[in-house]
Design a protein around this motif. Sequence first.
Motif, PDB file in Angstrom:
ATOM      1  N   GLU A 127      52.458 -17.326  58.577  1.00 43.60           N
ATOM      2  CA  GLU A 127      51.691 -16.096  58.750  1.00 43.60           C
ATOM      3  C   GLU A 127      50.289 -16.391  59.289  1.00 43.60           C
ATOM      4  O   GLU A 127      49.791 -15.694  60.175  1.00 43.60           O
ATOM      5  CB  GLU A 127      51.615 -15.330  57.423  1.00 43.60           C
ATOM      6  CG  GLU A 127      50.808 -14.066  57.482  1.00 43.60           C
ATOM      7  CD  GLU A 127      51.340 -13.028  58.469  1.00 43.60           C
ATOM      8  OE1 GLU A 127      50.541 -12.167  58.901  1.00 43.60           O
ATOM      9  OE2 GLU A 127      52.533 -13.078  58.812  1.00 43.60           O
ATOM     10  N   ALA A 128      49.649 -17.430  58.769  1.00 42.07           N
ATOM     11  CA  ALA A 128      48.302 -17.792  59.235  1.00 42.07           C
ATOM     12  C   ALA A 128      48.334 -18.195  60.711  1.00 42.07           C
ATOM     13  O   ALA A 128      47.468 -17.779  61.493  1.00 42.07           O
ATOM     14  CB  ALA A 128      47.726 -18.924  58.390  1.00 42.07           C
ATOM     15  N   GLY A 188      40.643 -21.317  62.202  1.00 44.33           N
ATOM     16  CA  GLY A 188      41.157 -20.349  63.171  1.00 44.33           C
ATOM     17  C   GLY A 188      42.141 -20.965  64.137  1.00 44.33           C
ATOM     18  O   GLY A 188      42.289 -20.498  65.263  1.00 44.33           O
ATOM     19  N   ALA A 189      42.822 -22.006  63.710  1.00 42.11           N
ATOM     20  CA  ALA A 189      43.742 -22.738  64.585  1.00 42.11           C
ATOM     21  C   ALA A 189      44.960 -21.894  64.932  1.00 42.11           C
ATOM     22  O   ALA A 189      45.464 -21.145  64.112  1.00 42.11           O
ATOM     23  CB  ALA A 189      44.188 -24.025  63.902  1.00 42.11           C
ATOM     24  N   ALA A 217      55.071 -22.340  52.884  1.00 48.67           N
ATOM     25  CA  ALA A 217      55.596 -22.356  54.254  1.00 48.67           C
ATOM     26  C   ALA A 217      55.429 -20.973  54.874  1.00 48.67           C
ATOM     27  O   ALA A 217      55.013 -20.846  56.042  1.00 48.67           O
ATOM     28  CB  ALA A 217      57.059 -22.779  54.265  1.00 48.67           C
ATOM     29  N   GLY A 218      55.704 -19.932  54.120  1.00 53.19           N
ATOM     30  CA  GLY A 218      55.515 -18.569  54.608  1.00 53.19           C
ATOM     31  C   GLY A 218      54.057 -18.265  54.888  1.00 53.19           C
ATOM     32  O   GLY A 218      53.716 -17.623  55.893  1.00 53.19           O
ATOM     33  N   ARG A 219      53.196 -18.727  54.008  1.00 51.35           N
ATOM     34  CA  ARG A 219      51.758 -18.532  54.188  1.00 51.35           C
ATOM     35  C   ARG A 219      51.258 -19.214  55.468  1.00 51.35           C
ATOM     36  O   ARG A 219      50.467 -18.660  56.219  1.00 51.35           O
ATOM     37  CB  ARG A 219      51.040 -19.115  52.969  1.00 51.35           C
ATOM     38  CG  ARG A 219      49.900 -18.304  52.494  1.00 51.35           C
ATOM     39  CD  ARG A 219      49.260 -18.917  51.245  1.00 51.35           C
ATOM     40  NE  ARG A 219      47.889 -19.183  51.614  1.00 51.35           N
ATOM     41  CZ  ARG A 219      47.222 -20.279  51.394  1.00 51.35           C
ATOM     42  NH1 ARG A 219      47.776 -21.286  50.765  1.00 51.35           N
ATOM     43  NH2 ARG A 219      45.986 -20.407  51.781  1.00 51.35           N
ATOM     44  N   LEU A 220      51.746 -20.442  55.704  1.00 49.32           N
ATOM     45  CA  LEU A 220      51.349 -21.183  56.902  1.00 49.32           C
ATOM     46  C   LEU A 220      51.846 -20.483  58.161  1.00 49.32           C
ATOM     47  O   LEU A 220      51.106 -20.323  59.128  1.00 49.32           O
ATOM     48  CB  LEU A 220      51.865 -22.623  56.845  1.00 49.32           C
ATOM     49  CG  LEU A 220      51.541 -23.513  58.042  1.00 49.32           C
ATOM     50  CD1 LEU A 220      50.039 -23.586  58.303  1.00 49.32           C
ATOM     51  CD2 LEU A 220      52.104 -24.919  57.813  1.00 49.32           C
TER      52      LEU A 220
END
Length: 129
Positions: free
Chosen positions: A121-122, A91-92, A116-119
């Motif tokens: 978005e997270a 949950g960072a 990179a997109g996934r990171l």
Amino acid sequence: MDALVTLAAADELDAARLGGDLSELLALGTVRPSRLGDALRTAAATGACATTRAAKAAVLPAPPALLTTAGDPRGTGELLATATDCVEEAGASSPEPAGLAGVVAPGGRSRLVTEAGRLREALRRNREG
């Protein structure tokens, strides 16, 4: 790996320093992103996800060549995938690594661009709570 997990469990591991040292080794070409990704994925799987995330937070911004589509070293996408998994699990909501937006902006379907997109978005989801 055992030493990393043991130090992390005892709260005696300086993850930022570890990340900085690993970043220097990546920049020098001494360590390959694919090997580092494998090692950090193993560390995260053994329960050291927060430590792994902290180390990656120090690794990712430092060598700009890692986060460019022109310099897409093999394994960088996997490194980002592991970072994303840790961000999602922990949950960072840390700041976005420098250069990440530039990887995503041109689009594409490479593993580097996808992860990179996934990171991004997270991290955004976690910041918004």
